[in-house]
Scaffold this motif. Structure first.
Motif, short mmCIF file in Angstrom:
data_model
loop_
_atom_site.label_atom_id
_atom_site.label_comp_id
_atom_site.label_asym_id
_atom_site.label_seq_id
_atom_site.Cartn_x
_atom_site.Cartn_y
_atom_site.Cartn_z
N PRO A 235 39.57 -20.03 -0.25
CA PRO A 235 38.66 -19.49 0.78
C PRO A 235 37.20 -19.40 0.33
CG PRO A 235 40.67 -18.20 0.73
CD PRO A 235 40.74 -19.15 -0.44
N SER A 236 36.96 -19.02 -0.92
CA SER A 236 35.57 -18.92 -1.40
C SER A 236 34.90 -20.29 -1.45
CB SER A 236 35.53 -18.29 -2.79
OG SER A 236 36.01 -16.98 -2.74
N TYR A 237 35.63 -21.28 -1.96
CA TYR A 237 35.09 -22.64 -2.01
C TYR A 237 34.87 -23.17 -0.61
CZ TYR A 237 34.68 -27.64 -2.59
OH TYR A 237 34.24 -28.93 -2.51
N PHE A 238 35.85 -22.94 0.28
CA PHE A 238 35.74 -23.44 1.66
C PHE A 238 34.55 -22.81 2.36
CE2 PHE A 238 36.72 -23.51 6.19
CZ PHE A 238 36.98 -24.87 6.37
N SER A 239 34.29 -21.55 2.10
CA SER A 239 33.15 -20.86 2.70
C SER A 239 31.84 -21.55 2.31
CB SER A 239 33.12 -19.40 2.26
OG SER A 239 32.00 -18.75 2.79
N ARG A 240 31.69 -21.86 1.04
CA ARG A 240 30.49 -22.55 0.56
C ARG A 240 30.41 -23.97 1.13
NH1 ARG A 240 32.42 -20.21 -4.07
NH2 ARG A 240 33.02 -22.21 -4.98
N LEU A 241 31.54 -24.65 1.15
CA LEU A 241 31.60 -26.01 1.68
C LEU A 241 31.23 -26.03 3.16
CD1 LEU A 241 32.36 -29.03 1.35
CD2 LEU A 241 34.72 -28.36 1.91
N PHE A 242 31.80 -25.09 3.92
CA PHE A 242 31.53 -25.01 5.36
C PHE A 242 30.03 -24.80 5.61
CE2 PHE A 242 31.17 -23.26 9.54
CZ PHE A 242 32.16 -23.90 10.27
N LYS A 243 29.44 -23.88 4.87
CA LYS A 243 28.01 -23.62 5.06
C LYS A 243 27.17 -24.83 4.69
CE LYS A 243 24.34 -20.39 4.52
NZ LYS A 243 23.89 -19.09 4.15
N LYS A 244 27.58 -25.55 3.67
CA LYS A 244 26.85 -26.76 3.26
C LYS A 244 26.97 -27.84 4.35
CE LYS A 244 26.75 -30.34 -0.28
NZ LYS A 244 27.42 -30.88 -1.46
N LEU A 245 28.16 -28.02 4.88
CA LEU A 245 28.39 -29.07 5.88
C LEU A 245 27.76 -28.75 7.24
CD1 LEU A 245 32.15 -29.93 5.23
CD2 LEU A 245 30.16 -31.32 4.61
N PHE A 246 27.89 -27.50 7.67
CA PHE A 246 27.48 -27.14 9.03
C PHE A 246 26.18 -26.34 9.10
CE2 PHE A 246 32.03 -27.92 9.25
CZ PHE A 246 32.13 -28.72 10.38
N SER B 46 40.96 -15.32 10.08
CA SER B 46 40.00 -15.29 8.98
C SER B 46 39.80 -16.70 8.43
CB SER B 46 40.49 -14.37 7.85
OG SER B 46 41.58 -14.98 7.17
N ILE B 47 38.86 -16.81 7.52
CA ILE B 47 38.58 -18.10 6.90
C ILE B 47 39.80 -18.62 6.14
CG2 ILE B 47 37.63 -17.15 4.77
CD1 ILE B 47 35.48 -19.42 4.96
N THR B 48 40.65 -17.71 5.69
CA THR B 48 41.85 -18.09 4.95
C THR B 48 42.77 -18.98 5.79
OG1 THR B 48 41.72 -16.02 3.74
CG2 THR B 48 43.80 -17.19 3.63
N ASP B 49 42.83 -18.71 7.09
CA ASP B 49 43.67 -19.53 7.98
C ASP B 49 43.22 -20.99 7.99
OD1 ASP B 49 45.16 -17.26 8.74
OD2 ASP B 49 43.72 -16.80 10.33
N VAL B 50 41.93 -21.20 7.99
CA VAL B 50 41.40 -22.57 8.04
C VAL B 50 41.37 -23.20 6.66
CG1 VAL B 50 39.45 -24.01 8.76
CG2 VAL B 50 40.02 -21.96 10.06
N PRO C 99 27.10 -20.06 8.38
CA PRO C 99 28.28 -19.44 7.79
C PRO C 99 29.51 -19.56 8.72
CG PRO C 99 26.39 -17.97 7.65
CD PRO C 99 25.99 -19.12 8.54
N PHE C 100 30.67 -19.63 8.12
CA PHE C 100 31.92 -19.78 8.87
C PHE C 100 32.07 -18.68 9.92
CE2 PHE C 100 36.40 -18.76 9.49
CZ PHE C 100 36.90 -19.98 9.92
N SER C 101 31.88 -17.43 9.53
CA SER C 101 32.09 -16.32 10.48
C SER C 101 31.13 -16.40 11.66
CB SER C 101 31.95 -14.98 9.76
OG SER C 101 30.66 -14.85 9.21
#
Length: 142
Positions: free
Chosen positions: A80-91, A68-72, A94-96
């Motif tokens: 995890p919620s912040y990382f999800s938003r950050l990942f989508k902004k950077l890449f 899951s996103i929690t692992d990363v 969505p992470f999944s």
């Protein structure tokens, strides 16, 4: 410097059409790279660029162990919620979706090198149904 580089690209194009020796082509490319390295300043990476590289490297190195996103996010010290938003902004994805495409691509690239069940395990899938569902969702066909 552009006046020096452009003719070298033209020379490479000509030599490729003539099926030139690969060492000659490599020498021309090296010459271009040397001109660029000596005449243009290096652009430093931003913190976000470095983070993007680190994230991709971590995911590629640990794909089978990411459930899951929690692992990363935990590895990088983010919620995890912040990382999800950050990942989508950077890449801009969505992470999944990124993980699922990466896993599907891994299996397609390695098809025939091992059993499907081994590939599913190596890609981090728990079940084959999850793989086939993700493959259909991502419009990947083979």
């Amino acid at each position: 410097t552009n006046k020096e580089i452009y003719p070298l690209f033209q020379e490479i194009e000509t030599r490729i059409k003539e099926n030139a020796n690969e060492f000659l082509l490599a020498a021309l490319v090296d010459h271009i790279l040397a001109l660029i390295a000596t005449n243009y300043p290096a652009v430093p990476y931003s913190k976000m660029d470095t983070l993007m590289v680190d994230i991709v490297k971590y995911i590629n190195d640990n794909l089978a162990n990411i459930s899951s996103i929690t692992d990363v996010s935990g590895h990088f010290g983010y919620n995890p919620s912040y990382f999800s938003r950050l990942f989508k902004k950077l890449f801009e994805i969505p992470f999944s979706t990124y993980i699922n495409r990466l896993r599907c691509d891994f299996i397609e690239e390695h098809r025939g090198t091992a059993s499907v069940s081994d590939l599913l395990y190596q890609a981090g899938y728990g079940t084959s149904s999850t793989y086939y569902r993700n493959k259909a969702k991502n419009h990947r066909t083979s």
